[in-house]
Design an enzyme around this catalytic site. Sequence first.
Site, PDB file in Angstrom:
ATOM      1  CB  VAL A  11     -30.938   2.145  31.392  1.00 53.84           C
ATOM      2  CG1 VAL A  11     -30.398   3.117  32.145  1.00 53.84           C
ATOM      3  CG2 VAL A  11     -30.409   2.112  30.059  1.00 53.84           C
ATOM      4  CG  ASP A  30     -41.191  -2.083  35.748  1.00 55.59           C
ATOM      5  OD1 ASP A  30     -40.101  -1.804  35.024  1.00 55.59           O
ATOM      6  OD2 ASP A  30     -41.976  -2.079  35.027  1.00 55.59           O
ATOM      7  CE  LYS A  35     -39.159  -5.674  33.036  1.00 58.30           C
ATOM      8  NZ  LYS A  35     -38.785  -4.388  32.381  1.00 58.30           N
ATOM      9  CG  ASN A 211     -25.127   6.353  21.955  1.00 57.72           C
ATOM     10  OD1 ASN A 211     -24.057   6.200  22.470  1.00 57.72           O
ATOM     11  ND2 ASN A 211     -26.438   6.060  22.542  1.00 57.72           N
ATOM     12  CG  HIS A 254     -13.919  -4.128  15.640  1.00 56.36           C
ATOM     13  ND1 HIS A 254     -12.630  -5.002  15.502  1.00 56.36           N
ATOM     14  CD2 HIS A 254     -13.857  -3.882  16.919  1.00 56.36           C
ATOM     15  CE1 HIS A 254     -12.049  -4.722  16.556  1.00 56.36           C
ATOM     16  NE2 HIS A 254     -12.737  -4.252  17.419  1.00 56.36           N
ATOM     17  N   GLY A 260     -26.515  -2.100  15.363  1.00 58.86           N
ATOM     18  CA  GLY A 260     -27.970  -2.600  15.668  1.00 58.86           C
ATOM     19  C   GLY A 260     -28.081  -2.493  17.166  1.00 58.86           C
ATOM     20  CB  CYS A 263     -28.034   2.701  22.361  1.00 57.93           C
ATOM     21  SG  CYS A 263     -28.821   2.558  23.939  1.00 57.93           S
ATOM     22  NE  ARG A 331     -34.285  -3.457  23.024  1.00 59.52           N
ATOM     23  CZ  ARG A 331     -34.338  -2.680  24.209  1.00 59.52           C
ATOM     24  NH1 ARG A 331     -34.906  -1.666  24.362  1.00 59.52           N
ATOM     25  NH2 ARG A 331     -33.356  -3.133  25.116  1.00 59.52           N
TER      26      ARG A 331
HETATM   27  C1  UDX Z   1     -24.118   1.568  22.672  1.00 55.79           C
HETATM   28  C2  UDX Z   1     -23.116   2.607  23.323  1.00 55.79           C
HETATM   29  O1  UDX Z   1     -21.870   1.839  23.142  1.00 55.79           O
HETATM   30  C3  UDX Z   1     -23.501   2.866  24.795  1.00 55.79           C
HETATM   31  O2  UDX Z   1     -22.481   3.524  25.333  1.00 55.79           O
HETATM   32  C4  UDX Z   1     -24.780   3.551  25.031  1.00 55.79           C
HETATM   33  O3  UDX Z   1     -25.058   3.701  26.162  1.00 55.79           O
HETATM   34  C5  UDX Z   1     -25.885   2.443  24.364  1.00 55.79           C
HETATM   35  O4  UDX Z   1     -25.493   2.013  22.971  1.00 55.79           O
HETATM   36  P1  UDX Z   1     -24.768  -1.138  22.970  1.00 55.79           P
HETATM   37  O5  UDX Z   1     -25.928  -0.877  22.097  1.00 55.79           O
HETATM   38  O6  UDX Z   1     -24.883  -1.902  24.158  1.00 55.79           O
HETATM   39  O7  UDX Z   1     -24.340   0.222  23.464  1.00 55.79           O
HETATM   40  O8  UDX Z   1     -23.875  -1.856  21.992  1.00 55.79           O
HETATM   41  P2  UDX Z   1     -22.196  -1.392  21.477  1.00 55.79           P
HETATM   42  O9  UDX Z   1     -21.259  -2.474  21.954  1.00 55.79           O
HETATM   43  O10 UDX Z   1     -21.923   0.261  21.399  1.00 55.79           O
HETATM   44  O11 UDX Z   1     -22.390  -1.878  19.907  1.00 55.79           O
HETATM   45  C6  UDX Z   1     -23.504  -1.439  19.150  1.00 55.79           C
HETATM   46  C7  UDX Z   1     -23.574  -2.025  17.746  1.00 55.79           C
HETATM   47  O12 UDX Z   1     -22.441  -1.525  16.895  1.00 55.79           O
HETATM   48  C8  UDX Z   1     -23.706  -3.631  17.656  1.00 55.79           C
HETATM   49  O13 UDX Z   1     -24.618  -3.984  16.710  1.00 55.79           O
HETATM   50  C9  UDX Z   1     -22.150  -3.888  17.384  1.00 55.79           C
HETATM   51  O14 UDX Z   1     -21.932  -5.223  16.649  1.00 55.79           O
HETATM   52  C10 UDX Z   1     -21.745  -2.757  16.308  1.00 55.79           C
HETATM   53  N1  UDX Z   1     -20.412  -2.499  16.151  1.00 55.79           N
HETATM   54  C11 UDX Z   1     -19.644  -1.941  17.591  1.00 55.79           C
HETATM   55  C12 UDX Z   1     -19.818  -2.836  15.461  1.00 55.79           C
HETATM   56  O15 UDX Z   1     -20.134  -3.108  14.091  1.00 55.79           O
HETATM   57  N2  UDX Z   1     -18.310  -2.300  15.032  1.00 55.79           N
HETATM   58  C13 UDX Z   1     -17.527  -1.832  16.045  1.00 55.79           C
HETATM   59  O16 UDX Z   1     -16.523  -1.747  15.917  1.00 55.79           O
HETATM   60  C14 UDX Z   1     -18.417  -1.860  17.286  1.00 55.79           C
END
Ligand code: UDX
Length: 441
Positions: A11, A30, A35, A211, A254, A260, A263, A331
Amino acid sequence: MRIAMIGTGYVGLVSGACFSEFGVDVVCVDKDSSKIEMLEAGRMPIYEPGLENLVKKNVDAGRLSFTTDLATAVASADAVFIAVGTPSRRGDGHADLSYVYGAAKEIAAAVQGYTVVVTKSTVPVGTGREVERIIAETRPDADCDVVSNPEFLREGSAIEDFMRPDRVVIGTKSERAEEVMRELYRPLYLFETPIVFTSRQTSELIKYAANTFLAAKITFINEIADLCEVVDADVQDVARGIGLDGRIGRKFLHAGPGYGGSCFPKDTLALVRTAEEVGRPLRIIETVVDVNAKRKHQMAEKIIAGCGDDVSGKTIAILGVTFKPNTDDMRDSPSIEIVAGLQAAGADVRAYDPEGMTEAKEMMDGVIWCEDAYDAMTDADAVAIVTEWNQFRALDLDRMKDLLSEPVMIDLRNIYNPDEMAQAGFHYVSIGRPATLSAPA
Ligand code: UDX
């Protein structure tokens, strides 16, 4: 305008680089000197499309620099962003705020003149108040406002998300701080980005509510997918059929192996704990956490079932191990439990991921890591797609059939067409789509 970004994790680094692209002078800080050395040498500690170029461009322009010297960076800053990690505390799922509070203390000791301290890390409601208290306690003479400004960056498209966000949320009741924040985000006015100004605690809660809502949406469609499999319905058509309703929306429907990443798993858990603590339990989110945790294990069972209920002595090719494409982040990736489940059932695993293997090697034992997708499938008894990287979307089916001992594919991301796979002679298993379309091997 000058800012200091404390923490050059995902971030902090993305936000720092993007603010410098807006024309702001940014110093990224940092504690980890290796890093900082890496960044100074132009190498990125994480994989994120477009980041390396953006960093280089702004370093060359003299707007972006890196340091381990927090005090100097903070002293000259108009705003200091806290972007350190808030991992799940071992055992209880609470967000571990020790890094945030540690940073607050160091910032307090170093500030000079009016400074806006902005919490970008995802923090439970009330953290801003505690940061404010720590600053006042450490430096009673400090002239600071503490603001909440959560990030909504998706890994893999974080730069685009920062540059063209759906909205920016800013939590403060101070007019002086509001002015500084408006100035920082001024370039976004061009795109008429909505900026939600609200109280600090509301802003903190918006991040968790966003989230957990998205995690619930994914979990909802995953459960509908399981139902589809039993009643011979197609989850993708269900998702389209409901998603076209503007009140529901098509995104995040989807079906897959469960969410996973860095977040959703930790934020859902943290909000459940916060709500429990104040006596307002969030039953829906508690269930989401539970259903998603079980799903990862169920996915291993699904692969085993796709292999005729027995994988003992068989070799399974796993394509993709990161929690989603375009990241090297492992993660809470569903692949961790899937691979462990297959190994526990007696299978050997050959795996390939375009970016995640370095991290994955540290987390998974006994996996044979391969050069590419075809290498992973060589002499395997089945292939399972766990992450929908683009390069797995158009694999050469004839070549696959030659390489695999059995033409079996378990597609946990629904990236292939069941009819086409059946025609190509595959035993094809996907998520929530009618089994009748795929022919047995
Ligand atoms: C997420 C939030 O989208 C973001 O706004 C926040 O700040 C941090 O967390 P991120 O963790 O990068 O972002 O991934 P994201 O694209 O949201 O997907 C999260 C998980 O959900 C992934 O494992 C993805 O495969 C899964 N996912 C997402 C699904 O299984 N189906 C979907 O339709 C969308």
